[in-house]
Design an enzyme around this catalytic site. Structure first.
Site, mmCIF file in Angstrom:
data_model
loop_
_atom_site.group_PDB
_atom_site.id
_atom_site.type_symbol
_atom_site.label_atom_id
_atom_site.label_comp_id
_atom_site.label_asym_id
_atom_site.label_seq_id
_atom_site.Cartn_x
_atom_site.Cartn_y
_atom_site.Cartn_z
ATOM 1 N N CYS A 124 0.830 -1.203 0.000
ATOM 2 C CA CYS A 124 0.000 0.000 0.000
ATOM 3 C C CYS A 124 0.863 1.251 0.000
ATOM 4 C CB CYS A 124 -0.941 -0.014 1.206
ATOM 5 S SG CYS A 124 -2.100 1.380 1.250
ATOM 6 N N CYS A 220 -6.235 -3.682 7.013
ATOM 7 C CA CYS A 220 -7.477 -2.920 6.932
ATOM 8 C C CYS A 220 -8.620 -3.706 6.319
ATOM 9 C CB CYS A 220 -7.253 -1.609 6.178
ATOM 10 S SG CYS A 220 -6.739 -1.801 4.451
#
Length: 379
Positions: A124, A220
């Protein structure tokens, strides 16, 4: 780092500025947590023109459940918006769901299905925060991107260096090893010299509503910690049971599917044996999980691929340094043997139980990050 000579320089298509001038425009990536909110506050106080933004990475249902302990969910967007309003700075939401799914979620799922254990937070940072988000900041006319990471950027000898945060309990430099010179030149980490308690106090003094918001703990899009369920959700494929075997191929029991296991795992195996057993190897091709005793996990060296050198220069002789195989681990003393532009061999002073292939190995010289890459399957 010692023992380097005649490095090969990795080319860069952009020239890094020599000074990060106060008064410049900064786009602050705001996750909805206290860290990024205080990062924006500090930069505004220092005289930067700031705007906040949040990357919309997925819908809550794609994570299976709602949780306040993740980042970038719909609830976090509202928390970030409230913080920006309190700080009186512009705020944007960028829809990066497609890019996140392709570069992070699908890679994560494919890695687990092939027997690897990838780190989606590193991907990410590489592809989203310091990739397309930094590009978006430039398009919008911002000079820098800022985040709430606990790390430091300094200039040394005409180059930028990535350093650990002053707070060892919060240091996140491990997750940033792939940053290029150009990215470091256009990035600000305002929290690198602060401790977490100081950050929360600053937020309280400013009246930020997220001052006591818990830190994110899990991936997440897998907020309940069930990585196998996340893999199945992303891939759309159910895991297939197979055999637990020993090193000689003897069947020891039945496993639930390779995505449920990582190298070194000992819990949840459900196999009775005279000695405690650990996952030693995973073969997606054969759908087998090999078990062994703890001593079978020890390795004298590891290969590390997809390697990034922070300096942009590749050493051409072996050198001594420290390596982290986990973000919370202290560095282990090693000798590093460069093996081309994107690969190294890391030899431990003493054999070590090595994390699963797909995880990161990050090299340090004191508090400076030299670079890092992905641990390769053992030969």
């Amino acid at each position: 780092m010692t023992g380097t000579a005649s490095p090969t320089t990795r080319p860069s298509s952009r020239t890094a500025p020599t000074v990060k001038a106060v008064g410049s425009k900064v786009l602050v990536a705001m996750s909805g947590g206290v860290d990024s909110s205080v990062a924006a506050l500090l930069l505004k106080r220092q005289g930067y023109y700031c705007a906040g933004c949040t990357m919309r990475l997925y819908d809550n249902q794609e994570a299976g459940i709602s949780s306040h302990r993740t980042c970038c969910s719909l609830d976090d967007v509202e928390d970030a918006r409230a913080a920006a309003f309190r700080l009186e700075i512009p705020y944007y939401v960028f829809n990066f769901k497609d890019a996140f799914r392709t570069a992070v979620m699908e890679k994560f799922a494919a890695g687990y299905e092939s027997g690897l254990t990838p780190n989606p937070c590193i991907d990410c940072n590489r592809h989203l925060k310091f990739g397309i988000l930094l590009d978006r900041a430039r398009v919008l006319g911002f000079n820098y991107l800022a985040t709430g990471h606990y790390a430091r950027i300094e200039q040394r000898g005409g180059r930028y260096v990535l350093k650990k945060a002053l707070d060892p309990a919060k240091d996140q430099s491990y997750f940033l090893y792939s940053m290029t010179q150009d990215q470091l030149a256009h990035t600000l980490f305002p929290l690198g010299g602060l401790r977490k308690a100081q950050v929360r106090q600053i937020a309280q003094d400013e009246g930020l509503l997220n001052a006591e918001k818990p830190d994110s703990q899990d991936i997440c899009f897998a907020p309940d910690g069930d990585y196998a369920a996340a893999v199945e959700r992303v891939s759309g494929r159910a895991s297939v049971p197979g055999n637990f075997v020993d090193a000689d191929g003897k069947v020891l029991g039945t496993h639930r599917g390779v995505i449920h296991y990582t190298i070194g795992q000992r819990r949840g195996l459900g196999v009775s044996a005279p000695e405690r057993l650990y996952v030693r190897a995973i073969s997606a091709k054969d759908n087998t999980v090999t078990l062994g005793t703890k001593d079978t996990l020890l390795r004298a060296w590891i290969g590390v691929g997809a390697f990034y050198w922070i300096s942009g220069e590749v050493p051409n002789i072996p050198f001594r340094c420290g390596v982290k195989l986990r973000s919370t681990q202290k560095e282990l003393p090693v000798i590093v043997f460069p093996a081309g532009l994107n690969r190294v061999r890391v030899v431990f002073d003493e054999p070590q139980p090595v994390p699963a292939p797909g995880q990161a190995a990050v090299l340090y010289d004191g508090d400076t990050v030299l670079g890092g890459g992905v641990i390769l399957p053992s030969d």
